[in-house]
Enzyme design. Structure first.
Site, PDB file in Angstrom:
ATOM      1  CG  HIS A 145       5.826 -90.407  48.286  1.00 56.60           C
ATOM      2  ND1 HIS A 145       6.419 -91.595  47.929  1.00 56.60           N
ATOM      3  CD2 HIS A 145       4.520 -90.710  48.525  1.00 56.60           C
ATOM      4  CE1 HIS A 145       5.520 -92.565  47.951  1.00 56.60           C
ATOM      5  NE2 HIS A 145       4.364 -92.056  48.309  1.00 56.60           N
ATOM      6  CG  HIS A 183       1.862 -91.626  52.359  1.00 53.96           C
ATOM      7  ND1 HIS A 183       1.982 -92.972  52.584  1.00 53.96           N
ATOM      8  CD2 HIS A 183       1.888 -91.483  51.001  1.00 53.96           C
ATOM      9  CE1 HIS A 183       2.077 -93.617  51.434  1.00 53.96           C
ATOM     10  NE2 HIS A 183       2.020 -92.735  50.447  1.00 53.96           N
ATOM     11  CD  GLU A 184       0.818 -88.134  49.435  1.00 52.92           C
ATOM     12  OE1 GLU A 184       1.591 -88.142  48.461  1.00 52.92           O
ATOM     13  OE2 GLU A 184       0.032 -89.067  49.682  1.00 52.92           O
ATOM     14  N   GLY A 210      -6.271 -90.027  47.328  1.00 49.42           N
ATOM     15  CA  GLY A 210      -6.305 -89.270  48.579  1.00 49.42           C
ATOM     16  C   GLY A 210      -5.389 -88.077  48.503  1.00 49.42           C
ATOM     17  CB  ALA A 211      -2.567 -86.854  49.059  1.00 48.93           C
ATOM     18  CG  MET A 212       0.096 -87.018  42.705  1.00 49.13           C
ATOM     19  SD  MET A 212       0.664 -88.740  42.705  1.00 49.13           S
ATOM     20  CE  MET A 212       2.322 -88.547  42.059  1.00 49.13           C
ATOM     21  CD  GLU A 213       3.776 -89.683  45.259  1.00 52.25           C
ATOM     22  OE1 GLU A 213       4.269 -90.701  44.728  1.00 52.25           O
ATOM     23  OE2 GLU A 213       2.603 -89.623  45.670  1.00 52.25           O
TER      24      GLU A 213
END
Length: 948
Positions: A389, A385-386, A349-352
């Site tokens: 992180h 959320h990201e 979904g996404a990456m931090e």
């Protein structure tokens, strides 16, 4: 104003010189491409070829350090210089490639004559018979490389030295390489899209968990933090992005190609999995936020998406969320920029990535006209959320992946705080019960579950690492047992103490313990370690039983199948310290910690659902609660939890199934979303178990009776569906009302949605369906329609310019009841020009969700397993969900035997990151069979009687 960087003349000349050297090096690699590809063909794949590529023989029990998946502890990296040049046009072999060079500086901390560094699927340049060059950074001469080879299984480059490295001395290792810019969504890869009829290519990256080694040779473990100096060579009409800010550019002509080298500021000390490299022609919108330092905030996306304003919402909420986290963590945002980019192809979904967060388009882009409330909420929560992180995970990182929950479970919890700050009217913190607690209960109640923290020796190879990215790691909320102020103080101390380094879970317990001890008037009966270890070192959770007749409260390990065998030992004998929030005669009482039996006459437990446990009562108390639901239901504040507890206690044979069903008889008077959603999710299990049996008709009749008042309620308050409900969750409950009303044939519902869809078909330029209702309307209209409705949806899907609209249509097309259309759709998942690779496995799951599509999807996956596993099985985080999705209806002995045979027949292929999912599917199917056998007759009788 953004932070301005002033570079001295000498430094500037030095940077330009480095860029020139990089250009010469990359040019040499480019010119030698064909030669190197032939020479190194044996070094990149199966380990065969010339003598430099042959690893020693390995056995099942690793005897040599290069046969083990974990790096030796003899070398510690300090910095890298990495230059990459991705080619965005195919070569003469129709391959997209990238070339590059890397120099890593490292210190020897333990005497060794081996250098072992990760390298996977890279063609390494030969330096006088060796695959790298070693230099000493001290006066001493570096030892010569005696032999070098690649180990494909463990993904290593190994250098055997003629003598040992000196402890305490710094060395540098230089490699030059060529790799494929593939479309596999891993490492440095390519994404493709069409804009204004023109095909465009993006070079982008996904390094988590073990893919940095596919981009350049590196020490690819989270504890091996270093500083990264990055330069990217690219076409002049493209932009390059990385973790740091751009500090220099230089134009040149290489092999007749005009290129630009963009150099970035050195990163902070960080892990390899957080690196990001992107080359594209995207544009951005930006703002400068005044935090403790001036911060450049940018949102990047396709030109049309930015021009259409789809990035504005993300830009508007990023600053407030970052400011909230600075206050919450009591720690300054550690970087000079915050870039966020929406990619057409992205597996997660996404990456931090630190300073350059990558997203699926659906997780970052929001169109104020075409997007739904649900789309807006998803953008908000994923961004929250990201950004969480950036501190917890990036600034302070887990030592190894066995503690992944410490990154993800924390971010999953804190995202609700950040999202609540950005959108306080949504009351989104209430939804943690639905989105996370109830979801993880279903997995953690299995005998095949696992603890939050696993032993390091249980998590070794990349597939095992990817398997850790599961519901347990993300959603098991072990951290909510402390009050917010205490938790925040302990967290701030933890983050500031371990900034730019790595930790294990006990480090967090130490700092939470200090926070407890430094809080006047706060007393807990045990240490933080004692309390928390029971929740993290043993799997599962308890069911707490209150017997109001005897004034006794007890706990035991909750299992959906009480006959299942738990073969994972626990030093705590599956008991927990349980935080009890309770209500007596309508008044909330002070929190109590349960370990041993006690004697209180409580009426309602876990009132705010802050505890990770289920609650059971004696039958008299259950009857009192059910009576209250049917007379004055709003007095009970945790109605959703009572419903969810009852249904799952019944599945575990702790209470009678009809008692659980009785918790839903009041629903005709319920108007709130969260209790309705809890009830529908639990009744969905009955639909899955019985929609191929005679029980289904009575079940549908009962649902129709309960949902009709809610349907009429929303019809009235929306003025016959012409207005949008004011409340955030009311908008969600309107969707529930229409979806269930149409599926149960409430009068007027099907005609309503078919009319909306037909209007759209007649005028494709004007869609009369409100964005909130599109998913439900599309699915229902396609289910009730035929090929004409399906083909129209496909056309709209292919022409969609908004990712969330395309996602709705892709899901809805799986709703058709025509088997031939479903089979055709399954075949489309094998063709990336029709269904993107990132969407293939979820599309198969959507089809399996359809009662008509389930056997078709099951047969398809079995027939294509080798291909599907090759494409997605070795490291995809979503791969396990495919197995869960296609087996969710399995409830017969025949299906169980098919599943076991599927496992047996594909042992030679493997299951990769879905290995645990296969075991859980077998366990859940076994449980389903027992439950259906025991309950089918009684459930049919109950629904028949209650639907009249």
């Amino acid at each position: 104003m953004g932070k301005v960087y002033y570079i001295s003349k000498n430094v500037g000349l030095g940077l330009l010189a480095l860029a020139a050297v990089a250009l010469v090096t990359i040019l040499a690699l480019s010119i030698a491409y064909d030669k190197e590809k032939a020479r190194n063909r044996g070094t990149s794949g199966d380990g065969t070829g010339d003598s430099t590529s042959m690893p020693p023989t390995t056995s099942s029990t690793p005897k040599e350090p290069w046969d083990r998946y974990r790096l030796p502890h003899s070398l510690v990296p300090s910095s890298y210089n990495v230059t990459l040049w991705p080619r965005l046009t195919p070569d003469e072999n129709s391959l997209y490639i990238f070339t590059g060079r890397s120099t890593v500086e490292f210190r020897c901390v333990k005497e060794t004559d081996l250098i072992i560094i990760h390298s996977n699927k890279l063609n390494l340049t030969d330096f006088n018979g060796q695959l790298a060059k070693l230099t000493s950074l001290s006066e001493a001469t570096a030892p010569a490389i005696q032999k070098s080879w690649l180990v494909p299984k463990t993904e290593y480059l190994v250098l055997q030295l003629q003598r040992t490295l000196a402890v305490g001395v710094m060395y540098s290792l230089h490699t030059e390489f060529l790799g494929e810019l593939a479309d596999d969504l891993e490492g440095f890869y390519r994404s493709e899209y069409t804009e204004d009829g023109v095909k465009k290519v993006v070079a982008t990256s996904q390094m988590q968990a073990a893919y940095a080694r596919k981009t350049f040779p590196c020490f690819d473990e989270p504890a091996m933090k270093a500083v990264f100096n990055v330069s990217i060579i690219h076409e002049r009409d493209m932009i390059a992005l990385s973790n740091g800010r751009e500090i220099a550019t230089e134009d040149a002509v290489v092999d007749g190609v005009p290129v630009r080298t963009t150099t970035f500021e050195p990163t902070r000390r960080m892990s390899t999995y957080l690196l990001a490299f992107i080359v594209c022609d995207f544009i951005s919108i930006q703002g400068v936020k005044n935090f403790s330092v001036s911060l450049q905030v940018r949102i990047w996306a396709r030109r049309k998406a930015i021009d259409d304003g789809q990035g504005e919402y993300a830009l508007n909420i990023t600053g407030p969320i970052l400011q909230f986290y600075e206050r919450y963590y009591n720690a300054t945002y550690p970087l000079s920029k915050s870039d966020q980019i929406a990619l057409p192809d992205f597996n997660a979904g996404a990456m931090e990535n630190w300073g350059l967060i990558t997203y699926r388009e659906t997780a970052l882009l929001y169109d104020p006209v075409m997007s739904s409330t649900g789309n807006k909420e998803r953008v908000t929560t994923v961004i929250a959320h990201e950004l969480a992180h950036m501190w917890f995970g990036n600034l302070v990182t887990v030592q190894w992946w066995n503690d992944l929950w410490l990154n993800e479970g924390f971010a999953m919890y804190v995202e609700y705080l950040g999202a609540d700050h950005a959108e306080p009217t949504w009351n989104i913190k209430d939804q943690i019960i639905l989105y996370d607690v109830h979801k993880v209960f279903g997995i953690d109640a299995l005998a095949s579950s696992h603890p939050l923290t696993r032993r390091e020796d249980e998590v070794n190879d990349p597939a095992q690492i990817s398997e850790m990215f599961n519901t347990i790691s993300y959603s098991k909320d072990a951290l909510r047992v402390f009050s917010e102020p205490v938790f925040a103080r302990g967290l701030s101390s933890y983050l500031n103490t371990f900034a730019f380094s790595n930790t294990v879970y006990t480090d967090l317990w130490d700092h939470l313990q200090k926070a407890v001890e430094n809080t006047p008037g706060l007393h807990i009966p045990h240490t933080v370690h004692d309390i928390m270890n029971r929740w993290t070192l043993q799997m599962g959770f308890p069911v707490v039983t209150l017997d109001t007749r005897r004034g006794r409260i007890t706990q035991k390990h909750f299992l959906l199948d009480p006959d299942s065998v738990v073969d994972r030992p626990s030093q705590f004998n599956y008991t927990w310290f349980v935080p009890i929030k309770w209500m007596k005669t309508g008044v909330e009482q002070q929190q109590y910690w349960l370990l041993k039996d006690t004697g209180e006459d409580w009426v309602l437990l876990n009132t705010n659902v802050s505890g990770f446990f289920r609650v059971n009562y004696d039958l008299q108390n259950w009857d009192r609660l059910l009576s209250l639901l049917n007379t004055d239901h709003q007095v009970i504040i945790n109605r959703a939890q009572i419903i969810d507890d009852a249904f799952n206690l019944a599945r575990a044979k702790i209470i009678n199934t009809t008692l659980a069903l009785r918790t839903t008889t009041y629903l005709s008077r319920e108007r709130d979303y969260i209790p309705w959603e809890s009830a529908l999710r639990n009744l969905d299990y009955y639909i899955l178990m019985f929609d191929r049996t005679e029980v289904y008709g009575a079940l549908q009749a009962y649902l129709k009776k309960q949902i009709q008042p809610l349907f009429e309620h929303f019809k009235k308050i929306t003025n016959n569906w012409t207005r949008v409900p004011a409340g955030h969750t009311d908008q969600y409950n309107q969707i529930n009302a229409i979806e269930i009303a149409c599926s149960t044939n409430v009068e007027g519902c099907r005609e309503l949605i078919k009319g909306w869809y037909r209007q759209w078909m007649e005028n494709p330029q004007h869609n009369p369906i409100h964005p909130n209702l599109k998913s439900t309307v599309y699915c229902s209209a396609i289910a009730f329609g035929g090929v004409e409705e399906w083909d129209f949806a496909w056309k709209m899907f292919k022409n969609a310019t908004l990712a969330s609209e395309a996602a709705r249509l892709r899901s809805a097309m799986a709703c058709t009841k025509a088997p031939w259309l479903l089979n055709r759709y399954l075949e489309y998942t094998l063709d990336p020009s029709k269904i993107r690779k990132q969407d293939a496995t979820s599309t198969i799951q959507y089809i399996a969700r359809n009662v008509v599509g389930m056997p078709l999807a099951w047969n398809f996956v079995r027939a294509k397993w080798s291909y599907i596993f090759q494409q997605y099985g070795r490291g995809s985080f979503s791969f396990a969900r495919l197995v869960n999705g296609i087996t969710t209806r399995f409830s017969t002995d025949f299906e169980l035997q098919e599943l076991k045979k599927f496992k047996e027949d594909n042992v030679h292929v493997g299951f990769g990151s879905a290995s645990l999912a296969v075991e859980q599917a077998i366990e859940k199917t076994t449980t389903n069979i027992k439950w259906v056998t025991a309950n089918k007759a009684g459930v049919l009788t109950w629904f028949t009687e209650e639907s009249t």
